[in-house]
Each structure stands twice: as structure tokens, then as C-alpha cells.
Design an enzyme around this catalytic site. Structure first.
Site, PDB file in Angstrom:
ATOM      1  N   ASP A  39       0.731  -1.423   0.195  1.00  0.00           N
ATOM      2  CA  ASP A  39      -0.024   0.327   0.117  1.00  0.00           C
ATOM      3  C   ASP A  39       1.084   1.195   0.045  1.00  0.00           C
ATOM      4  O   ASP A  39       2.041   1.320   0.829  1.00  0.00           O
ATOM      5  CB  ASP A  39      -1.064   0.145   1.214  1.00  0.00           C
ATOM      6  N   ASN A  96     -12.897  -2.962   2.503  1.00  0.00           N
ATOM      7  CA  ASN A  96     -13.900  -2.053   2.552  1.00  0.00           C
ATOM      8  C   ASN A  96     -14.822  -2.077   1.130  1.00  0.00           C
ATOM      9  O   ASN A  96     -14.129  -2.041   0.150  1.00  0.00           O
ATOM     10  CB  ASN A  96     -13.165  -0.766   2.576  1.00  0.00           C
ATOM     11  N   GLY A 102     -16.071   2.564   3.529  1.00  0.00           N
ATOM     12  CA  GLY A 102     -14.865   3.481   3.523  1.00  0.00           C
ATOM     13  C   GLY A 102     -13.812   3.105   2.281  1.00  0.00           C
ATOM     14  O   GLY A 102     -12.916   3.421   2.095  1.00  0.00           O
ATOM     15  N   GLN A 103     -14.545   2.365   1.160  1.00  0.00           N
ATOM     16  CA  GLN A 103     -13.790   2.104   0.005  1.00  0.00           C
ATOM     17  C   GLN A 103     -13.460   3.597  -0.867  1.00  0.00           C
ATOM     18  O   GLN A 103     -14.517   4.324  -0.922  1.00  0.00           O
ATOM     19  CB  GLN A 103     -14.560   1.178  -1.005  1.00  0.00           C
ATOM     20  N   SER A 104     -12.192   3.585  -1.304  1.00  0.00           N
ATOM     21  CA  SER A 104     -11.905   4.666  -1.753  1.00  0.00           C
ATOM     22  C   SER A 104     -11.237   4.259  -3.202  1.00  0.00           C
ATOM     23  O   SER A 104     -11.414   5.320  -4.344  1.00  0.00           O
ATOM     24  CB  SER A 104     -10.871   5.576  -1.294  1.00  0.00           C
ATOM     25  N   HIS A 109     -10.217  -4.877  -3.436  1.00  0.00           N
ATOM     26  CA  HIS A 109      -8.975  -5.332  -2.995  1.00  0.00           C
ATOM     27  C   HIS A 109      -8.960  -5.573  -1.544  1.00  0.00           C
ATOM     28  O   HIS A 109      -9.968  -5.341  -0.428  1.00  0.00           O
ATOM     29  CB  HIS A 109      -7.911  -3.966  -3.077  1.00  0.00           C
TER      30      HIS A 109
HETATM   31  P1  5GP Z   1      -9.721   1.584   0.334  1.00  0.00           P
HETATM   32  O1  5GP Z   1      -9.801   2.795   1.068  1.00  0.00           O
HETATM   33  O2  5GP Z   1     -10.265   1.672  -1.038  1.00  0.00           O
HETATM   34  O3  5GP Z   1     -10.149   0.447   1.134  1.00  0.00           O
HETATM   35  O4  5GP Z   1      -8.069   1.214   0.127  1.00  0.00           O
HETATM   36  C1  5GP Z   1      -7.519   2.008  -0.963  1.00  0.00           C
HETATM   37  C2  5GP Z   1      -6.126   1.712  -0.904  1.00  0.00           C
HETATM   38  O5  5GP Z   1      -5.378   1.705  -1.647  1.00  0.00           O
HETATM   39  C3  5GP Z   1      -5.560   2.821   0.425  1.00  0.00           C
HETATM   40  O6  5GP Z   1      -5.081   2.294   1.875  1.00  0.00           O
HETATM   41  C4  5GP Z   1      -4.428   3.426  -0.254  1.00  0.00           C
HETATM   42  O7  5GP Z   1      -3.486   3.961   0.436  1.00  0.00           O
HETATM   43  C5  5GP Z   1      -4.291   2.567  -1.545  1.00  0.00           C
HETATM   44  N1  5GP Z   1      -3.738   3.256  -2.857  1.00  0.00           N
HETATM   45  C6  5GP Z   1      -4.451   4.177  -3.537  1.00  0.00           C
HETATM   46  N2  5GP Z   1      -3.720   4.492  -4.868  1.00  0.00           N
HETATM   47  C7  5GP Z   1      -2.795   3.655  -4.692  1.00  0.00           C
HETATM   48  C8  5GP Z   1      -1.580   3.586  -5.597  1.00  0.00           C
HETATM   49  O8  5GP Z   1      -1.629   4.290  -6.862  1.00  0.00           O
HETATM   50  N3  5GP Z   1      -0.639   2.754  -5.318  1.00  0.00           N
HETATM   51  C9  5GP Z   1      -0.584   1.986  -4.095  1.00  0.00           C
HETATM   52  N4  5GP Z   1       0.338   1.129  -3.821  1.00  0.00           N
HETATM   53  N5  5GP Z   1      -1.661   1.938  -3.197  1.00  0.00           N
HETATM   54  C10 5GP Z   1      -2.603   2.927  -3.320  1.00  0.00           C
END
Ligand code: 5GP
Ligand code: ZN
Length: 123
Positions: A39, A96, A102-104, A109
């Protein structure tokens, strides 16, 4: 039709860009269908993301063809935990899902988090 044919790469998706190499990432493990990488903003000493190579937005988008990917992701998460030395101490697997989850990044993943004690309940 294979999983890859049914779920084409999305060019505007950062994780699809990691899959096809356009966006750099520190890769931990790769198989034909699943990829694991560090991450970019770790929230624990171990913070690895496990994704399907195919673009699937979240678990609600799974169907009979793509659902087995979930099992593969969990097997890869176990491998990651062993490789990172947290298999015995324990770790947290988080997916998430959707806005309130909380999914971004809307490419499914599994977070593999470890190396410290995790709090409960999550925020
Ligand atoms: P979510 O919030 O969707 O559960 O998690 C997304 C995760 O992806 C976050 O922990 C964020 O730090 C990670 N992330 C977002 N963009 C990138 C990227 O371009 N490269 C990597 N390695 N991680 C990313
Ligand atoms: Zn994607």
C-alpha cells in the site's frame, strides 16, 4: 468466456494501471489471476493489498465466474502473511466495500494489515 475477457482493464482505474505496469508499485506476489503489492500509504508495519488482475469494483459485482477469485485472494493473503513474518502473531484482512464501507479505490482489494495490535471496533 474467461474472467479476464469478461472484466476488461479500466484505463482510469489506478489498480488496473498497476496490473498492466503503467503505475509503479512494489509487488510482493503475482499469479495468473491475483496480484499483491505494498500500500502506498501504509497504516501498519505490514500493509499489503491483494487484488484480482481483472477489474471487479467490489464484492457486490462478483458472479459465479468471478467469485472463485475471492478464495485465491485469501490464499495469497496467507502467503503474504507468511512471507512478511506475521502469520504466527496474527493480522487483519479487511475489504472496505462501497461508500459507507470506506472504499476509496473501486477495484476490489483485500488489505493485509499486521505487525502491530489492531484495534476493535474499527472507526
Ligand atoms: P480503500 O480505502 O479503497 O479500502 O483502500 C485503498 C487503498 O489503496 C488505500 O489504503 C490507499 O493508500 C491505497 N492506494 C491508493 N492509490 C494507490 C496507488 O496508486 N498505489 C498503491 N500502492 N496504493 C494505493
Ligand atoms: Zn481496475
Amino acid at each position: 468466456m474467461s474472467v479476464m475477457e469478461s472484466t476488461p482493464v479500466r484505463h482510469d482505474c489506478p489498480f488496473c494501471q498497476i496490473v498492466d505496469g503503467r503505475l509503479p508499485a512494489t509487488r510482493i506476489f503475482e499469479s495468473e489471476t491475483v496480484l499483491a503489492f505494498e500500500d502506498i500509504h501504509p497504516v501498519a508495519p505490514v500493509h499489503v493489498l491483494v487484488i484480482p488482475r481483472a477489474h471487479i469494483s467490489d464484492p457486490s459485482a462478483l458472479d459465479e465466474t468471478t467469485a472463485p477469485l475471492m478464495g485465491e485472494m485469501f490464499l495469497v493473503a496467507r502467503r503474504v502473511a507468511e512471507q512478511k513474518g506475521i502469520a504466527a502473531s496474527g493480522y487483519r484482512l479487511v475489504m472496505n466495500t462501497g461508500r459507507d464501507g470506506g472504499q476509496s479505490v473501486f477495484h476490489m482489494h483485500l488489505h493485509v494489515l499486521g505487525g502491530r495490535m489492531m484495534a476493535w471496533p474499527p472507526g
